[in-house]
Write a protein that holds these residues in place. Structure first.
Motif, short mmCIF file in Angstrom:
data_model
loop_
_atom_site.label_atom_id
_atom_site.label_comp_id
_atom_site.label_asym_id
_atom_site.label_seq_id
_atom_site.Cartn_x
_atom_site.Cartn_y
_atom_site.Cartn_z
N ASN A 298 -3.00 -0.23 -9.81
CA ASN A 298 -2.24 1.00 -10.02
C ASN A 298 -1.07 0.76 -10.97
OD1 ASN A 298 -3.95 2.49 -8.42
ND2 ASN A 298 -2.63 2.42 -6.62
N VAL B 172 0.52 2.75 -3.70
CA VAL B 172 -0.65 3.62 -3.58
C VAL B 172 -0.16 5.02 -3.13
CG1 VAL B 172 -2.89 4.00 -2.48
CG2 VAL B 172 -2.17 1.67 -3.07
N GLU B 173 0.32 5.11 -1.90
CA GLU B 173 0.71 6.41 -1.35
C GLU B 173 1.83 7.08 -2.15
OE1 GLU B 173 -0.44 5.59 3.31
OE2 GLU B 173 1.56 5.01 2.61
N THR C 31 -4.90 -3.97 -5.12
CA THR C 31 -4.86 -2.52 -5.31
C THR C 31 -3.56 -2.10 -5.99
OG1 THR C 31 -6.24 -2.22 -3.33
CG2 THR C 31 -5.00 -0.30 -4.09
N ALA C 32 -2.46 -2.66 -5.54
CA ALA C 32 -1.16 -2.34 -6.14
C ALA C 32 -1.16 -2.71 -7.62
CB ALA C 32 -0.05 -3.09 -5.41
N TYR D 226 0.83 -1.21 0.00
CA TYR D 226 0.00 0.00 0.00
C TYR D 226 0.86 1.26 0.00
CZ TYR D 226 -4.64 -2.08 0.77
OH TYR D 226 -5.84 -2.75 0.63
N HIS E 122 -1.82 8.47 -4.38
CA HIS E 122 -3.19 8.07 -4.05
C HIS E 122 -3.35 7.91 -2.54
CE1 HIS E 122 -3.86 7.38 -8.31
NE2 HIS E 122 -2.77 6.61 -8.34
N THR E 123 -4.58 7.78 -2.10
CA THR E 123 -4.87 7.63 -0.68
C THR E 123 -5.30 6.20 -0.40
OG1 THR E 123 -5.58 9.92 -0.56
CG2 THR E 123 -6.32 8.47 1.21
N VAL E 124 -4.73 5.61 0.64
CA VAL E 124 -5.13 4.27 1.08
C VAL E 124 -6.36 4.41 1.95
CG1 VAL E 124 -4.44 2.21 2.37
CG2 VAL E 124 -2.73 3.47 1.05
#
Length: 192
Positions: A108, A58-59, A104-105, A54, A63-65
């Motif tokens: 992205n 993400v960060e 999620t990773a 994450y 982006h926001t987790v």
């Protein structure tokens, strides 16, 4: 660059699968049991890897987790909170947490080119500005390193060894042959 990205993802996915495979077949107690002085344990490493996925994918990409488990761990004042799992949290929750982080990773990563800028605030100032490609390389190293930790922990728990589920990369020795090899290595170390 797409070919390189494909290779990096293949290696990363293999390392992720190895991490999850090493947790299979163990009791809840053994999967969370510390086997070395640092307290390193299989379930804790899996939880740590989820937070790192994450963080980097993400960060660091802006982006926001929103994952509650991640947010809880990041808000914890204990520096090693992500490296162990309290007894009231079921292992399935941690495995699911890691799978969500990977999913999620991967979304992205798939949407971006390897030269897309990224910022890693916890790296030294001179290296903070980087790219998705470097993050992919970093996560390959990070996940493989922790997979190696899990390999040793699993062997200490029940003697299980192997690289991957479908390719252990370990000789098919009988127990007596393993004992003889260990004795041979021990003798060599005592002779140094």
């Amino acid at each position: 660059m797409e070919e390189l990205k494909k290779h990096l993802m293949t290696y990363l996915d293999n390392a992720r699968e190895a991490v999850l495979w090493k947790a299979e077949g163990l009791s809840d107690s053994n999967v969370s049991r510390p086997m070395v002085g640092s307290g390193t344990n299989i379930l804790g490493v899996i939880q740590h890897l989820a937070t790192v996925e994450y963080g980097y994918f993400v960060e660091c990409l802006g982006h926001t987790v929103t994952d509650e488990r991640h947010l809880t761990l990041m808000a914890d004042e204990e520096a090693s909170a992500d490296m162990w799992v309290p007894a009231e949290i079921p292992r399935t929750e941690i495995i699911d947490f890691y799978r969500r982080a990977i999913e999620t990773a991967n979304k992205n990563i798939a949407a971006l080119d390897t030269d897309v800028p990224a910022t890693v605030p916890w790296w030294k100032p001179e290296t903070r500005k980087t790219t998705l490609g470097r993050l992919l390389l970093h996560m390959n190293v990070e996940t493989s390193r922790h997979s190696g930790h899990i390999d040793i922990i699993r062997e200490l728990i029940d003697g299980s060894t192997g690289l991957y589920r479908d390719n252990t990369n370990i000789p098919a020795y009988e127990p007596a042959a393993w004992a003889a090899l260990q004795e041979k290595i021990r003798n060599a170390s005592h002779s140094r």
